[in-house]
Every structure is written in structure tokens, then in C-alpha cells.
Enzyme design. Structure first.
Site: not given
Ligand SMILES: Cc1cc2nc3c(=O)[nH]c(=O)nc-3n(C[C@H](O)[C@H](O)[C@H](O)COP(=O)(O)O)c2cc1C
Length: 360
Positions: A86, A88, A252, A307
Site C-alpha cells: 500500500p 498513498a 515502511h 516504490r
Molecule cells: C510514497 C509512499 C507512500 C506510502 N504509503 C503507505 C501507506 O499509506 N500505508 C502503509 O502502510 N505503507 C505505506 N508506505 C510503505 C509501503 O507500504 C511499503 O512498506 C514500502 O514502500 C516498501 O518499501 P519499498 O518502497 O522499498 O519497496 C508508503 C511508501 C511509499 C514509498
């Protein structure tokens, strides 16, 4: 050329190319919001570096003419064990937002978890893929009515992913430096359409505890419940005790507490406790198909990307997913794994400080 993998795009050969592409297209404020994290980005970098610490040990002379990457999540078949984490506000990167991302997940047959802070309705997003498993991410908010309203908006979702790593937001310096703000017309249709929304109620409930929250959620939902953001073995034990369906080892994407370990290292510690008792997935730092194979070898049953999908919104989310599948297939063929279940810890070693490769 014979045996060379199909060219998927003339300009984008890997997820790093996709990142470069997205990074030049996005305004700095949003680019940094996607690409960076809190403080010194220690965890963000280590998430990626951890995958490099583990080395693949190929098995020779295995017939890999036919490779089966299929797997399942929430009892539904997927083309390979990857899903979209997920994230946002996809409309910051593309006007079609989560509908576009969902279409790509459906076209490639993988899973998708929608953020509570999606900029499209859950119903519109899940309508794109009738065959694939969706889940909805939730935070427990101060106003429990809004939390329940979210549950009711779950559309075709099969599970709730309760985020447990965001009592408050990490200190993301880029957001201060860039004076981050959202476009005035940006909305969160799954939260703000609720009539009783008032400003305080949409804040995270920093006092939430699982012993009270999980039974309450179970009373109000018949979906599977997964915890997203677990980083310790004792919390895995707690999740098992509370009868949760699954756990995502996640930090996250290094966006919350800077200085926590890479998720791959946490997975290695937690998997022996979880195996056979609770489903175990991982996200954070996955950029290549070989990264997926390393997480599977350490006993994750599913991987998620955040990402990489968001960067895909600049050029094609489907392209990003296909790149990862192609790289996973090549890794499996070269390592001598015919199916996902063949990938186990015998395929990994770790390089010790003394220069000697150690088996896991
Ligand atoms: C731009 C952005 C927004 C995110 N928004 C949420 C969110 O709304 N809820 C949540 O549980 N995790 C959120 N995350 C964390 C992602 O769910 C996830 O754990 C994380 O992006 C994984 O790492 P990676 O970007 O290296 O693949 C967000 C991550 C990013 C990059």
C-alpha cells in the site's frame, strides 16, 4: 539473440531505470517524497544493501525447460509471489491513480494492497481485477467510526493489513525542506467521504494496543487480518498468540524509524518462529527479481513492492512488474529452481567478515 530475454522496453531494462525515468518526470517535492525517507536514510539504504549481502548458490544440471513461478495469496492463485504494497496517493504520480496501478496488477496476475490514503475509491480500484487477491491497508484512527467506515469500503478485498509502524510519522527532512504540501484538489475518498469526519479523528491512534484492537477488528470484520510493519521475533510470537492470519516484515521502506535493521535480516530472524504458524511476507528494498528469490529462500511466502510500483506510474507499472518477473525467471533458471517451492535456504550463502562464505 537466442536465449536472451525478451526486450520489454527500449529505454527501461531494470527497476533502477524506472526510478531514473520517474525521478526526472516528477516535481522535486513529490520525487523526494517518494524516493527518500526520514533523517539520514540509513534504513532505506540498508534495505537495499541487505539483498547484496546474500549470495545465490546455483545448483547445476537441473532441467529448467519449464519454470513455474505461480504461487498463491489468501487462497487465490497469482502469477508469482509478488504484490503491490500500500502506497498513498498514486494520483500524485499519475492522474488515473490507484485505478492504473490496479489495472497493471490485474494484467500481470499479482496481488495488490490498497492504502487507506488511496486517491481512488477502493471499489473503483478493485473493480479492475476480478481474479486477483486484493487487501486493504488500515491504520487504527482516533475515531473508530472512521476506521470501521474504511472496513465497510473494502470492496473486493480479502484481507485487512493493519499497519503497526506508524504511531506517528517518521521525521522526513525532505518534507520540511521542500515545504511539502498536497495539491488542493487531492482527496482521500475512502476516508473523507464519511460524514462524521472531524479533523482530530483522522489522526493515528498512538495508544492502540493489539490485545484490544484485534478482537475488536475481528468482531467487525470477517476478512483475514495481517499485521504490516513487524520487526521483532517477540512481536511475531504475539501475532501468533492473537491468531493473526499473516505478517508483513516491513519498515515502511525505511520511511518511519531510521536506524532499524533491513527487513531481509529481520526476516531471517523471524522466519523460524513463524514457519507453519502464520503466513510471512516481506517488503522494503526489493528492486530486482533476484531479491524476490532471496526473500523466498529465507522463507517469506510473498514479497511486496512499494516504490517500484510508484516509479512505474511514470512509465508503466505493468512494465515494472514484468521486469521483476523476467528477472525472477532468469534467476530461477540459472540457480536450478523449477518452481517457487524449490527455492529454499540451500540456495543462499552469506559472506562473512573473514571472507568465507557461510551456509545458512
Ligand atoms: C510514497 C509512499 C507512500 C506510502 N504509503 C503507505 C501507506 O499509506 N500505508 C502503509 O502502510 N505503507 C505505506 N508506505 C510503505 C509501503 O507500504 C511499503 O512498506 C514500502 O514502500 C516498501 O518499501 P519499498 O518502497 O522499498 O519497496 C508508503 C511508501 C511509499 C514509498
Amino acid at each position: 539473440m537466442a536465449n536472451r530475454a525478451e526486450e520489454l522496453d527500449p529505454d527501461v531494462c531494470c527497476i533502477d531505470d524506472l526510478k531514473s525515468r520517474a525521478s526526472v518526470q516528477l516535481p522535486q517535492m513529490y520525487r523526494d517524497y517518494y524516493n527518500e525517507g526520514p533523517m539520514d536514510l540509513l534504513t532505506l539504504r540498508d534495505n537495499e544493501a541487505a539483498f547484496d549481502r546474500y549470495k545465490i548458490r546455483p545448483k547445476i544440471l537441473v532441467d529448467v525447460n519449464y519454470i513455474d513461478t505461480s504461487s498463491e495469496l489468501f487462497g487465490t492463485k497469482v502469477s508469482f509471489p509478488l504484490g503491490l504494497s500500500p502506497t498513498a496517493m498514486h494520483k500524485l504520480a499519475h492522474p488515473d491513480g490507484e485505478v492504473a496501478t490496479s489495472r497493471a496488477a490485474a494484467a500481470t496476475g499479482i496481488s495488490m494492497v490498497l492504502s487507506s490514503y488511496s486517491t481512488c475509491s477502493i471499489e473503483d480500484a478493485t473493480a479492475q481485477g476480478l481474479e486477483i487477491p486484493y487487501a486493504m491497508q488500515m491504520c487504527v484512527l482516533k475515531d473508530r467510526k472512521i476506521t470501521l467506515h474504511l472496513e465497510a469500503r473494502r470492496g473486493g478485498c480479502k484481507a485487512l493489513f493493519l499497519s503497526v509502524d506508524n504511531a506517528v510519522l517518521g521525521k522526513r527532512l525532505n518534507e520540511f525542506r521542500n515545504k511539502f504540501e498536497l495539491p488542493v484538489d487531492m482527496t482521500w475518498p475512502n476516508i473523507l467521504s464519511h460524514s462524521s469526519v472531524h479533523s482530530d479523528g483522522v489522526y493515528y491512534d498512538a495508544g492502540m494496543n493489539l490485545e484490544e484492537t484485534i478482537p475488536w477488528l475481528r468482531d467487525n470484520s470477517n476478512l483475514q487480518i495481517w499485521l504490516k510493519g513487524v520487526n521483532r521475533a517477540d512481536d511475531v510470537q504475539l501475532a501468533i498468540k492473537l491468531g493473526l492470519d499473516g505478517i508483513v516484515i516491513s519498515n515502511h521502506g525505511g520511511r518511519q524509524l531510521d536506524g532499524v535493521p533491513a527487513t531481509l535480516d529481520v526476516l531471517r530472524e523471524c522466519a523460524p518462529i513463524a514457519t507453519g504458524k502464520v503466513h510471512l511476507a516481506i517488503d522494503s528494498g526489493i528492486r530486482r527479481g533476484s531479491d524476490i528469490s532471496k526473500a523466498l529462500a529465507l522463507d517469506a511466502s510473498h514479497c511486496f513492492i512499494g516504490r517500484a510500483a510508484v516509479w512505474g506510474l511514470a512509465k508503466g507499472v505493468e512494465l515494472g512488474i514484468k521486469i521483476l518477473l523476467q528477472e525472477l525467471r532468469i534467476t530461477m533458471a540459472l540457480a536450478g529452481c523449477r518452481s517457487i517451492k524449490d527455492i529454499d535456504s540451500s540456495f543462499l550463502s552469506v559472506l562473512q567478515p573473514n571472507g568465507i562464505l557461510a551456509k545458512l
